[in-house]
Design a protein around this motif. Structure first.
Motif, short mmCIF file in Angstrom:
data_model
loop_
_atom_site.label_atom_id
_atom_site.label_comp_id
_atom_site.label_asym_id
_atom_site.label_seq_id
_atom_site.Cartn_x
_atom_site.Cartn_y
_atom_site.Cartn_z
N TYR A 72 -2.76 11.17 1.10
CA TYR A 72 -2.72 9.82 1.48
C TYR A 72 -1.46 9.87 2.79
CZ TYR A 72 -1.73 4.90 1.28
OH TYR A 72 -1.51 3.64 1.74
N ASP B 75 0.50 6.71 4.96
CA ASP B 75 0.34 5.18 5.31
C ASP B 75 0.72 5.08 7.07
OD1 ASP B 75 0.80 3.56 2.84
OD2 ASP B 75 2.58 4.67 2.65
N HIS C 51 -7.44 -1.88 -0.52
CA HIS C 51 -5.79 -2.02 -0.68
C HIS C 51 -5.27 -0.73 -0.80
CE1 HIS C 51 -7.41 -5.98 -2.08
NE2 HIS C 51 -7.68 -5.47 -3.11
N PRO C 52 -4.03 -0.43 -0.19
CA PRO C 52 -3.33 0.64 -0.15
C PRO C 52 -3.25 1.38 -1.62
CG PRO C 52 -2.23 -1.00 1.49
CD PRO C 52 -3.36 -1.61 0.69
N LYS C 53 -3.00 0.71 -2.42
CA LYS C 53 -2.62 1.23 -3.77
C LYS C 53 -3.76 1.79 -4.30
CE LYS C 53 -0.91 -0.09 -8.39
NZ LYS C 53 -2.21 0.32 -9.36
N VAL C 54 -5.06 1.35 -4.05
CA VAL C 54 -6.30 1.95 -4.56
C VAL C 54 -6.68 2.99 -3.91
CG1 VAL C 54 -8.55 1.28 -4.88
CG2 VAL C 54 -7.01 -0.79 -5.16
N ARG D 116 -4.42 4.96 -2.39
CA ARG D 116 -3.62 5.98 -2.47
C ARG D 116 -3.73 6.76 -3.86
NH1 ARG D 116 0.51 2.70 -2.67
NH2 ARG D 116 1.14 2.88 -0.56
N GLU D 117 -4.47 6.26 -4.79
CA GLU D 117 -4.93 6.66 -6.10
C GLU D 117 -6.02 7.58 -6.01
OE1 GLU D 117 -4.49 3.48 -8.82
OE2 GLU D 117 -2.51 3.11 -8.83
#
Length: 500
Positions: free
Chosen positions: A92, A94, A190-193, A195-196
């Motif tokens: 991942y 950013d 979403h970045p968090k989703v 990213r995982e």
């Protein structure tokens, strides 16, 4: 979103293709499909002479399809390697335009930015080149926001020329990577989703977030200041918004993650799906109860009621207790002056606040016969004006329509001497005169219904089927302030217009 425009001067085209002036001259004669120059669009305030330029995307894409210049053309439009080595996921990243995944391929590292923002590919590619650390990235792809033939459509920008964007194929990218690629629907991107996510992982189950409108309605629904009817109305609409957003997300997944065309399956899988454990939430309850709840909110003075009313006005105005917004100049001696004399000055309610919008209201009023909110405000030319909601119906009280007056809007004079703005639904507006091909069917429909029942709640869903005689009458160019008597209206209703 789409491919952003870029323009190259003749000298820049020579640099891109690695040719001199003579070589540039030769291109147009050797290649029939070599892009022709055009004039760069100029801004209205730009007085410079038109500049001859080339469309950067066209030149860059053309080069990739030629044997001579393929190595200088768009990376993802060049012939693909035969039997490419399966790529691998590098993790991942950013970026300046949101979350991205890196994939190592035979062409180098491809960074896929999960964003539909305009110029996302160019912005990320430019940020990499200006930062110095390329990490082997050769091209950046972002989402086009639409569906292609082999998966979600892509926009690409190569690090060699980050300012030039072109369309790329999801299928080609998947072939280079050697596996099915993940895609996230807009509301779950979403970045968090992202990213995982890991290759081979099952789609994450994610709650669809509430948008601003739902948050406003939930806040009103939780406010103890309002009675149970008003809170139920706000909850019902909030649930409807949540249901629509989940349905929209599921529909996007069906479209973007479909099996594919023909025998070739699309190489795309959903990285996340919406949580539907409580879907659908109860909504679309009893309309009379909902209308009663919104009526009480309209009379409130709480800021939460104002915010909720603004949401309802844009989403389901038919639930609100008033019709279309109307604005007329303050003119003594007119039919509207007779109406404004009976208005009662009052403190502003939520309905007044929504009616005012950004205007500077001088005073607030209520029509005591219809309960419609009214305000007085300076007009754009400095003259005072009245702004009000049209009523949905008029008080009958045993009287009937005596005449209508045409003065900025449609006015109704009743047999007992009262003057009212004509009732109207929230999404229509009675008018008269030449409509440049349109017909005054709304005014005709309102009048037709009031002739039979002064207290009728007007229904304009079928206004295009209005009485042809009344429509023809209102389509005439009447003088402002013209009064049409009941006898004239009844005669027009029963008399078909003459054909020309």
């Amino acid at each position: 979103m789409g491919v952003s425009s870029s323009y190259l001067t003749r000298l820049e085209v020579q640099h891109l293709l690695g040719v001199n002036t003579f070589g540039m001259w030769r291109l147009a004669r050797k290649y029939d499909k070599f892009p022709k120059p055009t004039e760069k669009p100029s801004r209205s305030f730009d007085r410079q002479e038109p500049q001859e330029v080339f469309d950067g995307t066209q030149v860059y894409s053309w080069a990739a399809g030629t044997q001579e210049f393929a190595h200088r053309g768009a990376v993802l439009l060049r012939p693909l390697p035969q039997n490419p080595t399966p790529g691998r996921w590098l993790g991942y990243k950013d970026t300046v335009r949101g979350p991205a995944l890196d994939w190592h391929t035979d062409l180098g590292v491809i960074r896929l930015v999960h964003s539909t923002t305009s110029k996302a590919a160019t912005d990320v590619a430019s940020a990499i080149t200006s930062g110095g650390g390329k990490d082997g990235v050769v091209t950046v792809c972002s989402l086009y926001g639409d569906m292609g033939f082999r998966g979600p459509a892509l926009v690409a920008a190569d690090l060699a020329h980050p300012g030039i964007e072109y369309e790329a194929s999801w299928g080609d990218l998947a072939a280079l990577v050697g596996q099915v690629l993940p895609w996230w629907p807009d509301l779950l991107r979403h970045p968090k989703v992202i990213r995982e996510w890991r290759p081979g992982a099952r789609a994450a189950v994610v709650e669809v977030p509430a948008n601003d409108n739902e948050k406003i309605l939930r806040r009103a629904a939780a406010n103890d200041v309002f009675d149970v009817t008003s809170r139920a109305a706000a909850t019902d609409m909030a649930n409807g918004i949540r249901n629509s957003r989940i349905d929209h997300t599921n529909n996007d997944i069906r479209i973007f993650c479909k099996d594919g065309y023909g025998e070739t399956p699309n190489q795309v899988t959903a990285g996340a799906v919406p949580d539907t454990s409580h879907h659908p939430l109860p909504c679309d309850g009893n309309r009379q109860a909902l209308q009663a709840g919104w009526h009480k909110l309209a009379l409130s003075v709480h800021p939460d009621a104002v915010a909720a009313l603004e949401v309802a006005l844009g989403r389901e105005p038919e639930l609100l207790p008033f019709g279309a917004v109307t604005e007329i100049p303050l003119q003594p001696g007119t039919v509207s002056d007779r109406w404004t004399r009976r208005l009662t000055m009052c403190d502003p309610t939520a309905a007044h606040a929504v009616l005012a919008q950004d205007a500077k209201a001088e005073a607030f009023f209520t029509d005591p016969l219809t309960d419609m909110p009214v305000l007085r405000t300076p007009h754009v030319n400095g003259k005072q004006a009245w702004r009000f909601y049209a009523p949905l119906s008029l008080p009958a009280g045993g009287s009937e329509l005596a005449s209508v007056v045409l003065d900025h809007t449609l006015w109704v004079i009743t047999s007992d001497g009262h003057v009212h703005p004509a009732p109207c639904t929230p999404t229509e507006h009675p008018w008269w005169g030449d409509g440049w091909g349109d017909r005054a069917s709304e005014a005709a429909t309102v009048t037709d219904q009031l002739l039979d029942d002064l207290g009728a709640t007007v229904d304009l869903h079928q206004h295009y089927n209005a009485s042809k005689g009344l429509t023809a009458l209102f389509n005439e160019e009447h003088k402002r302030g013209a009064e049409l008597t009941r006898a004239a209206l009844l005669h027009a209703r029963m008399t078909p217009p003459r054909t020309r």
